[in-house]
Design an enzyme around this catalytic site. Sequence first.
Site, PDB file in Angstrom:
ATOM      1  N   PHE A   1      20.708   3.110 -21.835  1.00 17.91           N
ATOM      2  CA  PHE A   1      21.112   3.251 -23.232  1.00 17.91           C
ATOM      3  C   PHE A   1      21.020   1.917 -23.986  1.00 17.91           C
ATOM      4  O   PHE A   1      20.546   1.860 -25.112  1.00 17.91           O
ATOM      5  CB  PHE A   1      22.551   3.771 -23.312  1.00 17.91           C
ATOM      6  CG  PHE A   1      22.660   5.221 -22.975  1.00 17.91           C
ATOM      7  CD1 PHE A   1      22.316   6.184 -23.903  1.00 17.91           C
ATOM      8  CD2 PHE A   1      23.100   5.632 -21.727  1.00 17.91           C
ATOM      9  CE1 PHE A   1      22.411   7.538 -23.598  1.00 17.91           C
ATOM     10  CE2 PHE A   1      23.196   6.977 -21.415  1.00 17.91           C
ATOM     11  CZ  PHE A   1      22.855   7.926 -22.352  1.00 17.91           C
TER      12      PHE A   1
ATOM     13  N   VAL B   1      14.344  -5.473  -9.947  1.00 20.02           N
ATOM     14  CA  VAL B   1      14.695  -6.903 -10.036  1.00 20.02           C
ATOM     15  C   VAL B   1      15.603  -7.238  -8.866  1.00 20.02           C
ATOM     16  O   VAL B   1      16.618  -6.570  -8.641  1.00 20.02           O
ATOM     17  CB  VAL B   1      15.374  -7.201 -11.383  1.00 20.02           C
ATOM     18  CG1 VAL B   1      15.838  -8.653 -11.425  1.00 20.02           C
ATOM     19  CG2 VAL B   1      14.416  -6.896 -12.520  1.00 20.02           C
TER      20      VAL B   1
ATOM     21  N   GLU C   1      34.436  17.093 -15.629  1.00 22.50           N
ATOM     22  CA  GLU C   1      33.295  17.923 -16.046  1.00 22.50           C
ATOM     23  C   GLU C   1      32.647  18.590 -14.834  1.00 22.50           C
ATOM     24  O   GLU C   1      32.300  19.771 -14.852  1.00 22.50           O
ATOM     25  CB  GLU C   1      32.285  17.072 -16.824  1.00 22.50           C
ATOM     26  CG  GLU C   1      32.864  16.613 -18.159  1.00 22.50           C
ATOM     27  CD  GLU C   1      31.878  15.885 -19.056  1.00 22.50           C
ATOM     28  OE1 GLU C   1      30.849  15.415 -18.550  1.00 22.50           O
ATOM     29  OE2 GLU C   1      32.154  15.805 -20.272  1.00 22.50           O
TER      30      GLU C   1
ATOM     31  N   ALA D   1      28.296   5.047 -23.131  1.00 21.24           N
ATOM     32  CA  ALA D   1      26.984   4.927 -23.758  1.00 21.24           C
ATOM     33  C   ALA D   1      27.051   4.312 -25.171  1.00 21.24           C
ATOM     34  O   ALA D   1      26.242   3.434 -25.490  1.00 21.24           O
ATOM     35  CB  ALA D   1      26.307   6.299 -23.782  1.00 21.24           C
TER      36      ALA D   1
HETATM   37  C1  LIG Z   1      27.757  10.932 -14.295  1.00 24.12           C
HETATM   38  C2  LIG Z   1      27.986  10.079 -15.511  1.00 24.12           C
HETATM   39  C3  LIG Z   1      28.423  10.679 -16.690  1.00 24.12           C
HETATM   40  C4  LIG Z   1      28.640   9.912 -17.817  1.00 24.12           C
HETATM   41  N1  LIG Z   1      29.073  10.530 -18.960  1.00 24.12           N
HETATM   42  C5  LIG Z   1      29.223   9.814 -20.089  1.00 24.12           C
HETATM   43  C6  LIG Z   1      29.589  10.449 -21.306  1.00 24.12           C
HETATM   44  O1  LIG Z   1      29.816  11.660 -21.345  1.00 24.12           O
HETATM   45  N2  LIG Z   1      29.700   9.678 -22.420  1.00 24.12           N
HETATM   46  C7  LIG Z   1      29.456   8.332 -22.386  1.00 24.12           C
HETATM   47  O2  LIG Z   1      29.536   7.674 -23.431  1.00 24.12           O
HETATM   48  N3  LIG Z   1      29.122   7.698 -21.261  1.00 24.12           N
HETATM   49  C8  LIG Z   1      28.987   8.406 -20.108  1.00 24.12           C
HETATM   50  N4  LIG Z   1      28.634   7.777 -18.946  1.00 24.12           N
HETATM   51  C9  LIG Z   1      28.500   6.315 -18.951  1.00 24.12           C
HETATM   52  C10 LIG Z   1      27.175   5.891 -19.567  1.00 24.12           C
HETATM   53  O3  LIG Z   1      26.110   6.596 -18.944  1.00 24.12           O
HETATM   54  C11 LIG Z   1      27.020   4.386 -19.352  1.00 24.12           C
HETATM   55  O4  LIG Z   1      28.103   3.731 -19.955  1.00 24.12           O
HETATM   56  C12 LIG Z   1      25.726   3.895 -19.977  1.00 24.12           C
HETATM   57  O5  LIG Z   1      24.626   4.482 -19.323  1.00 24.12           O
HETATM   58  C13 LIG Z   1      25.630   2.369 -19.884  1.00 24.12           C
HETATM   59  O6  LIG Z   1      24.423   1.969 -20.439  1.00 24.12           O
HETATM   60  P1  LIG Z   1      23.690   0.678 -19.874  1.00 24.12           P
HETATM   61  O7  LIG Z   1      22.502   0.482 -20.759  1.00 24.12           O
HETATM   62  O8  LIG Z   1      24.645  -0.427 -19.697  1.00 24.12           O
HETATM   63  O9  LIG Z   1      23.228   1.101 -18.411  1.00 24.12           O
HETATM   64  P2  LIG Z   1      22.375   2.351 -17.914  1.00 24.12           P
HETATM   65  O10 LIG Z   1      22.206   3.353 -18.993  1.00 24.12           O
HETATM   66  O11 LIG Z   1      22.985   2.778 -16.650  1.00 24.12           O
HETATM   67  O12 LIG Z   1      20.948   1.717 -17.622  1.00 24.12           O
HETATM   68  C14 LIG Z   1      20.756   0.753 -16.640  1.00 24.12           C
HETATM   69  C15 LIG Z   1      19.278   0.739 -16.275  1.00 24.12           C
HETATM   70  O13 LIG Z   1      19.025  -0.410 -15.491  1.00 24.12           O
HETATM   71  C16 LIG Z   1      18.166  -0.060 -14.427  1.00 24.12           C
HETATM   72  N5  LIG Z   1      18.396  -1.022 -13.345  1.00 24.12           N
HETATM   73  C17 LIG Z   1      19.571  -1.296 -12.733  1.00 24.12           C
HETATM   74  N6  LIG Z   1      19.411  -2.257 -11.811  1.00 24.12           N
HETATM   75  C18 LIG Z   1      18.105  -2.593 -11.825  1.00 24.12           C
HETATM   76  C19 LIG Z   1      17.326  -3.517 -11.109  1.00 24.12           C
HETATM   77  N7  LIG Z   1      17.858  -4.318 -10.178  1.00 24.12           N
HETATM   78  N8  LIG Z   1      16.007  -3.605 -11.364  1.00 24.12           N
HETATM   79  C20 LIG Z   1      15.439  -2.812 -12.313  1.00 24.12           C
HETATM   80  N9  LIG Z   1      16.131  -1.924 -13.034  1.00 24.12           N
HETATM   81  C21 LIG Z   1      17.444  -1.809 -12.808  1.00 24.12           C
HETATM   82  C22 LIG Z   1      18.563   1.353 -14.063  1.00 24.12           C
HETATM   83  O14 LIG Z   1      17.500   2.024 -13.407  1.00 24.12           O
HETATM   84  C23 LIG Z   1      18.871   1.942 -15.439  1.00 24.12           C
HETATM   85  O15 LIG Z   1      17.752   2.566 -16.017  1.00 24.12           O
HETATM   86  C24 LIG Z   1      28.400   8.521 -17.797  1.00 24.12           C
HETATM   87  C25 LIG Z   1      27.938   7.919 -16.616  1.00 24.12           C
HETATM   88  C26 LIG Z   1      27.724   8.698 -15.488  1.00 24.12           C
HETATM   89  C27 LIG Z   1      27.214   8.053 -14.221  1.00 24.12           C
END
Ligand SMILES: Cc1cc2nc3c(=O)[nH]c(=O)nc-3n(C[C@H](O)[C@H](O)[C@H](O)COP(=O)(O)OP(=O)(O)OC[C@H]3O[C@@H](n4cnc5c(N)ncnc54)[C@H](O)[C@@H]3O)c2cc1C
Length: 408
Positions: free
Chosen positions: A8, A73, A164, A310
Amino acid sequence: MVVIGAGFGGLRVARGLAGVEADVLVVDRHNYHCFQPLLYQVATAGLEPEEIAYPVRRILRGIPNVRFRMATVIGLDLEGRRVLTEDGSIPFDYLVLATGSVTNYFGLDELKDRALGLKDLNQAVALRNHLLDCFERAVAEKDLQRRAALLTFVIVGGGPTGVELAGALAELIRLVLAHDYAGLDFKDARVVLTEAGPYLLGSFAADLQKAALRSLRQKGVEVHLASPVKGFDGHMVELASGETIQAETLIWAAGVRPGELAAAAGLPVARGGRVKVDPTLQVEQNPNVYAIGDLASFEDVDGRPLPMLAPVAIQQGELVAENIRRQIAGQPLLHFVYRDKGTMATIGRNAAVCQIGNLHLTGFPAWVAWLVVHLLQLISFRNRMLVLINWIWDYLFFERAVRLITRD
Ligand SMILES: Cc1cc2nc3c(=O)[nH]c(=O)nc-3n(C[C@H](O)[C@H](O)[C@H](O)COP(=O)(O)OP(=O)(O)OC[C@H]3O[C@@H](n4cnc5c(N)ncnc54)[C@H](O)[C@@H]3O)c2cc1C
């Protein structure tokens, strides 16, 4: 500029840097963006994995200065300004860390191999396979105690994911599988939700916590509050109280924590492992490195770290793109201010809780709000249409389209 993570937050940074006079490279270990809030619907046979994921290259197509590389990474060389991957290193002038989080077992690391997770698409499909497989095995099982254990599903964690999943699983069993497995005695089938704290949905208001508890119990979920799980040997779950539950399935939805990447590179981390950032979202003492989303520890006005949600990642991604533009232009950087638009969780058919400021919704209105918000947030019109069709189909015909066991 290198952005690690196409979740996200990372995608917002990349899109926000469209047209800037610099090369932007997005790196992710997967070639798709996953909409994690709907993972539980993949796990409970409601949606296909493809319907909640979208290829990153397609998302970034049409932005000439932004490219994508699929790579994992494995380290950061901050002095040498290089990102280390399994396929070599990538130089950077500016780095954005948006790697999200990993499952947190809170010290019960032996559960890693025995519990099922719900953190990515592979885990969601593995969980679906496992759940359906339990029913197939139960049909053939003569031993009554073992059959009951096959049909007992323990979910750990009473946050939105656990709630959920528990609601959806209870409905899958009661409304769908009970008809598929007419010979099985469904009195044996149990969905048990255990929560270490005294309430479900800790971040919601008390009236919504109670409404969620009521809805879950109405759907047949057994809820154990103030019941931390102490262990699981693959056949029996042990609670801290000493109580045991015979079960072949333990699903871990108790929380997440940041991965090791940033801390291993020597970046400053707060308690819990999230990277300490300035109000501008630059990593402390590293002005060319930004951290956002689940990975970043950003405190609100009351001094509490923002939740791992998110909208936090999305809003931080937008600000980081703007701040990098400003940094290049030599302009003062902006401070991050989180705009909380509310939180919601669904418990199943016609049941959800929704908190938007002082407005608290439950039941059908909250459920409709949940459906609309999640549908609109999905990437791509096609995925929205497919998900909508599946939801309507499920609602009208009490069906779950994806009841497939897709592994040998
Ligand atoms: C089951 C579940 C349900 C959820 N429901 C909700 C909800 O209803 N509402 C809400 O607001 N939030 C929800 N969340 C939380 C939300 O998904 C996260 O807060 C959000 O995705 C965080 O965004 P981000 O960009 O920090 O990380 P992410 O969206 O997790 O993205 C991280 C990215 O980094 C990549 N990555 C990680 N490590 C490496 C590496 N070493 N090398 C290369 N790539 C890497 C991963 O593949 C991923 O694509 C939920 C989470 C889960 C697991």
